[in-house]
Design a protein around this motif. Structure first.
Motif, PDB file in Angstrom:
ATOM      1  N   GLN A 273      13.292  -4.438  -0.770  1.00  0.00           N
ATOM      2  CA  GLN A 273      13.245  -4.287   0.678  1.00  0.00           C
ATOM      3  C   GLN A 273      14.075  -3.093   1.135  1.00  0.00           C
ATOM      4  O   GLN A 273      13.706  -2.397   2.083  1.00  0.00           O
ATOM      5  N   SER A 274      15.174  -2.839   0.470  1.00  0.00           N
ATOM      6  CA  SER A 274      16.022  -1.706   0.854  1.00  0.00           C
ATOM      7  C   SER A 274      15.296  -0.380   0.626  1.00  0.00           C
ATOM      8  O   SER A 274      15.437   0.566   1.426  1.00  0.00           O
ATOM      9  N   ALA A 275      14.489  -0.315  -0.453  1.00  0.00           N
ATOM     10  CA  ALA A 275      13.729   0.911  -0.731  1.00  0.00           C
ATOM     11  C   ALA A 275      12.665   1.134   0.337  1.00  0.00           C
ATOM     12  O   ALA A 275      12.443   2.266   0.791  1.00  0.00           O
ATOM     13  N   LEU A 276      12.019   0.032   0.766  1.00  0.00           N
ATOM     14  CA  LEU A 276      11.008   0.146   1.811  1.00  0.00           C
ATOM     15  C   LEU A 276      11.639   0.542   3.142  1.00  0.00           C
ATOM     16  O   LEU A 276      11.093   1.369   3.878  1.00  0.00           O
ATOM     17  N   THR A 277      12.781  -0.050   3.443  1.00  0.00           N
ATOM     18  CA  THR A 277      13.475   0.268   4.691  1.00  0.00           C
ATOM     19  C   THR A 277      13.872   1.742   4.733  1.00  0.00           C
ATOM     20  O   THR A 277      13.714   2.415   5.758  1.00  0.00           O
ATOM     21  N   GLN A 278      14.375   2.232   3.606  1.00  0.00           N
ATOM     22  CA  GLN A 278      14.771   3.632   3.532  1.00  0.00           C
ATOM     23  C   GLN A 278      13.568   4.568   3.674  1.00  0.00           C
ATOM     24  O   GLN A 278      13.639   5.590   4.360  1.00  0.00           O
ATOM     25  N   SER A 279      12.455   4.203   3.034  1.00  0.00           N
ATOM     26  CA  SER A 279      11.246   5.022   3.111  1.00  0.00           C
ATOM     27  C   SER A 279      10.711   5.066   4.537  1.00  0.00           C
ATOM     28  O   SER A 279      10.310   6.128   5.040  1.00  0.00           O
ATOM     29  N   LEU A 280      10.677   3.908   5.217  1.00  0.00           N
ATOM     30  CA  LEU A 280      10.210   3.854   6.594  1.00  0.00           C
ATOM     31  C   LEU A 280      11.127   4.651   7.509  1.00  0.00           C
ATOM     32  O   LEU A 280      10.654   5.375   8.403  1.00  0.00           O
ATOM     33  N   LYS A 281      12.453   4.541   7.282  1.00  0.00           N
ATOM     34  CA  LYS A 281      13.419   5.282   8.106  1.00  0.00           C
ATOM     35  C   LYS A 281      13.208   6.792   7.935  1.00  0.00           C
ATOM     36  O   LYS A 281      13.282   7.558   8.911  1.00  0.00           O
TER      37      LYS A 281
ATOM     38  N   ASP B 101       3.321  17.875   7.716  1.00  0.00           N
ATOM     39  CA  ASP B 101       4.696  18.187   7.318  1.00  0.00           C
ATOM     40  C   ASP B 101       4.861  17.986   5.818  1.00  0.00           C
ATOM     41  O   ASP B 101       4.532  16.921   5.280  1.00  0.00           O
ATOM     42  N   ARG B 102       5.375  18.992   5.130  1.00  0.00           N
ATOM     43  CA  ARG B 102       5.503  18.932   3.671  1.00  0.00           C
ATOM     44  C   ARG B 102       6.541  17.913   3.203  1.00  0.00           C
ATOM     45  O   ARG B 102       6.575  17.573   2.023  1.00  0.00           O
ATOM     46  N   ARG B 103       7.385  17.442   4.118  1.00  0.00           N
ATOM     47  CA  ARG B 103       8.359  16.414   3.729  1.00  0.00           C
ATOM     48  C   ARG B 103       7.707  15.054   3.539  1.00  0.00           C
ATOM     49  O   ARG B 103       8.277  14.170   2.905  1.00  0.00           O
ATOM     50  N   LEU B 104       6.522  14.892   4.095  1.00  0.00           N
ATOM     51  CA  LEU B 104       5.819  13.617   3.976  1.00  0.00           C
ATOM     52  C   LEU B 104       5.303  13.398   2.563  1.00  0.00           C
ATOM     53  O   LEU B 104       4.854  14.333   1.897  1.00  0.00           O
ATOM     54  N   THR B 105       5.349  12.165   2.126  1.00  0.00           N
ATOM     55  CA  THR B 105       4.791  11.796   0.824  1.00  0.00           C
ATOM     56  C   THR B 105       3.842  10.622   1.006  1.00  0.00           C
ATOM     57  O   THR B 105       3.868   9.924   2.037  1.00  0.00           O
ATOM     58  N   LEU B 106       3.011  10.397  -0.007  1.00  0.00           N
ATOM     59  CA  LEU B 106       2.123   9.241   0.043  1.00  0.00           C
ATOM     60  C   LEU B 106       2.919   7.936   0.048  1.00  0.00           C
ATOM     61  O   LEU B 106       2.474   6.929   0.591  1.00  0.00           O
ATOM     62  N   GLU B 107       4.103   7.973  -0.535  1.00  0.00           N
ATOM     63  CA  GLU B 107       4.967   6.785  -0.523  1.00  0.00           C
ATOM     64  C   GLU B 107       5.315   6.393   0.909  1.00  0.00           C
ATOM     65  O   GLU B 107       5.280   5.203   1.272  1.00  0.00           O
ATOM     66  N   HIS B 108       5.634   7.382   1.751  1.00  0.00           N
ATOM     67  CA  HIS B 108       5.939   7.098   3.154  1.00  0.00           C
ATOM     68  C   HIS B 108       4.743   6.451   3.856  1.00  0.00           C
ATOM     69  O   HIS B 108       4.895   5.458   4.570  1.00  0.00           O
ATOM     70  N   LEU B 109       3.564   7.022   3.628  1.00  0.00           N
ATOM     71  CA  LEU B 109       2.370   6.534   4.313  1.00  0.00           C
ATOM     72  C   LEU B 109       1.993   5.130   3.846  1.00  0.00           C
ATOM     73  O   LEU B 109       1.654   4.262   4.662  1.00  0.00           O
ATOM     74  N   ARG B 110       2.041   4.915   2.533  1.00  0.00           N
ATOM     75  CA  ARG B 110       1.693   3.583   1.999  1.00  0.00           C
ATOM     76  C   ARG B 110       2.699   2.536   2.462  1.00  0.00           C
ATOM     77  O   ARG B 110       2.329   1.388   2.756  1.00  0.00           O
ATOM     78  N   THR B 111       3.967   2.905   2.509  1.00  0.00           N
ATOM     79  CA  THR B 111       5.000   1.970   2.966  1.00  0.00           C
ATOM     80  C   THR B 111       4.748   1.539   4.398  1.00  0.00           C
ATOM     81  O   THR B 111       4.741   0.342   4.724  1.00  0.00           O
ATOM     82  N   PHE B 112       4.518   2.512   5.267  1.00  0.00           N
ATOM     83  CA  PHE B 112       4.269   2.210   6.680  1.00  0.00           C
ATOM     84  C   PHE B 112       3.010   1.364   6.853  1.00  0.00           C
ATOM     85  O   PHE B 112       3.000   0.372   7.595  1.00  0.00           O
ATOM     86  N   ALA B 113       1.931   1.730   6.157  1.00  0.00           N
ATOM     87  CA  ALA B 113       0.676   0.988   6.285  1.00  0.00           C
ATOM     88  C   ALA B 113       0.832  -0.446   5.809  1.00  0.00           C
ATOM     89  O   ALA B 113       0.300  -1.382   6.428  1.00  0.00           O
TER      90      ALA B 113
END
Length: 302
Positions: free
Chosen positions: A42-50, A11-23
């Motif tokens: 923490q709010s930035a990480l929560t938003q990225s994971l969401k 999915d093109r909406r995915l970014t490496l930021e999303h993947l690194r945050t989750f990992a």
């Protein structure tokens, strides 16, 4: 689910930021520890994971009163794929940073070889190494061996078969085997070797490994042949076969769907396998690093 995850990861909406945050959240087990490690709030990480969970369509972590209680089944299935992507990326970036090649390389590649993918890889390597200059010579394998034997090439990729004497007569000093694949007789229509008085052969000019192998086999079987079509173009050879001009020889990976493989059942003698090899003639780090890159690139194509 793994196949489903793999599709979602495209999915093109995915970014490496999303993947690194989750990992990182999965590894650290808490938003606070992940925030400290990634140097983000923490709010930035929560938003990225969401955002990632919205794309996946499922929760990835178990939230218990603001804390992480582990991964959901979807998160457990997704994590290995994410870690694999990040690991491959880190290896690629590390390789590029370590390479930093500069200098001039004379590279020979065979005409009878689909070099589209390898040239794309080389183009990328040049783009990240602006001080690296490359001169590519495309010719039949026999000529490439002549050039490197006369120190007119630094590195040569060439094809050969067990019936070709080129490897025996040349003083190859640093040869590396890349891959081997079967060589087949091919034509548009079915044919019987024993019923053909003289083989109408479609092939590359003198110096081609396939042609040398065929010539040797036909002589051993006391079978006449004549060149009905000759070209240095891989596509032209395959089109000539598809048009029904005659019989040719091609490696397994180059045979088109409309081509008919003529086998022992058609009384055609077995052809020797085709080997793709590389000779690194000039010494130095730049040539070793570049040849390693070639090996890794070609291995990904197989």
């Amino acid at each position: 689910m793994n196949d489903h995850c793999a599709v979602i990861l495209s999915d093109r909406r995915l970014t490496l930021e999303h993947l690194r945050t989750f990992a990182c959240i999965a590894a650290e087990g808490s938003f606070q520890a992940a925030s400290f490690k990634l140097n983000r709030t923490q709010s930035a990480l929560t938003q990225s994971l969401k955002h990632l969970e919205d794309i996946i369509g499922s929760p990835l972590v178990l939230r218990i009163q603001g804390h992480i209680g582990g991964l959901t089944p979807e998160g457990t299935r997704l994590l290995p794929l994410v870690m694999d992507i990040l690991l491959r990326l880190d290896k690629a970036l590390s390789y590029i940073r370590e390479t930093e090649l500069s200098g001039f390389i004379r590279l020979g590649v065979p005409d009878d070889f689909n070099i589209t993918d390898i040239l794309s890889s080389i183009s990328y390597l040049l783009s990240v190494n602006p001080n690296l200059k490359l001169q590519v010579v495309s010719a039949l394998s026999d000529h490439l061996l002549y050039l490197i034997d006369n120190n007119e090439l630094d590195i040569a990729i060439f094809k050969h078969t067990v019936s070709v004497g080129a490897l025996n007569r040349l003083a190859l000093k640093n040869i590396c085997h890349l891959w081997t694949e079967p060589l087949h007789w091919v034509s548009r229509d079915i044919a019987d070797f024993n019923r053909i008085e003289s083989i109408p052969f479609v092939g590359f000019p003198q110096g081609c490994a396939y042609r040398s192998a065929v010539t040797q086999i036909l002589k051993e079987n006391d079978k006449d042949f004549f060149i009905v079509y000759e070209s240095a173009s891989y596509d032209n050879i395959k089109i000539a076969i598809s048009s029904g001009l005659g019989i040719s020889s091609l490696p397994q990976s180059s045979i088109w769907k409309e081509h008919m493989i003529l086998s022992f059942n058609n009384h055609f003698p077995v052809l020797p396998p085709v080997h793709l090899s590389m000779e690194i003639r000039t010494k130095g780090r730049i040539y070793t690093e570049f040849s390693d890159f070639i090996i890794k690139s070609l291995s990904r194509l197989r």
